[in-house]
Design an enzyme around this catalytic site. Sequence first.
Site, mmCIF file in Angstrom:
data_model
loop_
_atom_site.group_PDB
_atom_site.id
_atom_site.type_symbol
_atom_site.label_atom_id
_atom_site.label_comp_id
_atom_site.label_asym_id
_atom_site.label_seq_id
_atom_site.Cartn_x
_atom_site.Cartn_y
_atom_site.Cartn_z
ATOM 1 N N TYR A 165 22.331 59.151 118.842
ATOM 2 C CA TYR A 165 21.279 59.055 117.709
ATOM 3 C C TYR A 165 21.644 60.217 116.674
ATOM 4 O O TYR A 165 21.902 61.150 116.966
ATOM 5 C CB TYR A 165 19.529 59.061 118.570
ATOM 6 C CG TYR A 165 19.086 57.980 118.833
ATOM 7 C CD1 TYR A 165 18.583 56.871 117.934
ATOM 8 C CD2 TYR A 165 19.722 57.367 120.056
ATOM 9 C CE1 TYR A 165 18.575 55.411 118.576
ATOM 10 C CE2 TYR A 165 18.902 55.780 120.685
ATOM 11 C CZ TYR A 165 18.284 54.993 120.351
ATOM 12 O OH TYR A 165 18.011 54.287 120.598
ATOM 13 N N ASP B 295 12.072 51.700 117.520
ATOM 14 C CA ASP B 295 10.569 51.639 116.967
ATOM 15 C C ASP B 295 10.522 50.665 115.120
ATOM 16 O O ASP B 295 11.570 50.954 114.324
ATOM 17 C CB ASP B 295 10.035 52.416 117.133
ATOM 18 C CG ASP B 295 9.716 52.740 118.634
ATOM 19 O OD1 ASP B 295 9.814 52.117 119.153
ATOM 20 O OD2 ASP B 295 9.547 53.814 119.174
#
Length: 249
Positions: free
Chosen positions: A111, A53
Amino acid sequence: MTRYKAIISYDGTLFSGFQRQSQARTVQEEIEKTLQKLTGGQGIQIHGAGRTDAGVHAYGQVIHFDLEQKRDPEKLRFALDTQTPDDIDVISLEAAADDFHARYHKHFKTYEFLVDIGRPKNPMMRHYATHYPYPLDIAKMQAAIKDLVGTHDFTGFTAAGTSVKNKVRTITAATLTQDPKTGFLVFTFSGNGFLYKQVRNMVGTLLKIGNGRLPIEQIRLVLESKNRQLAGPTAAGNGLYLKEIIYEE
């Protein structure tokens, strides 16, 4: 036609995300523009393993693309690396099997999420770590994060309105450490896939647990109920990094 696989890193601060959008600067657009220039105007489409994003960074995003003419991989990597903008780095590039697909080939992602708990915050890291200036019980968060490990339906941790029907994912590792040099909290999650804003929602929930505004059992409650309203707020994207992608042979 030759397929190429590349590992790239980027500073997401000035990008509206990875995926191409109209009237917005994206990683995909910048790389495709550079490839078009390098191939004399050919329209090249790249495919990424993860669609990060706006504001989200990557150490190890994986992409693939096809070229009509075979190129020397290192020369192509160097050209792509030096001609893309300074906030994109092409770490490696190699020829790939014709059926390799960066997104759909089975893989595991890791992540990392950085939280600056300094009071005051470090202004030099404002784009690279989410600031959380409130009291936190780190041990409580370290206990709660363990409940995320395993195969679960993560409906309660994804963004409302997501079009993905199957929300079952497997998290193989979830840890929280504190960097001894910076004092930043480092949340690390590894798994076979993550839903839209899942990592940021998990971090937001863990921070609320650490702050005492949610009980330590809240992770289990969200997983069992599949209720997004029971989870914490979505943590800001600037602390999130796509760290590594490992493909099965």
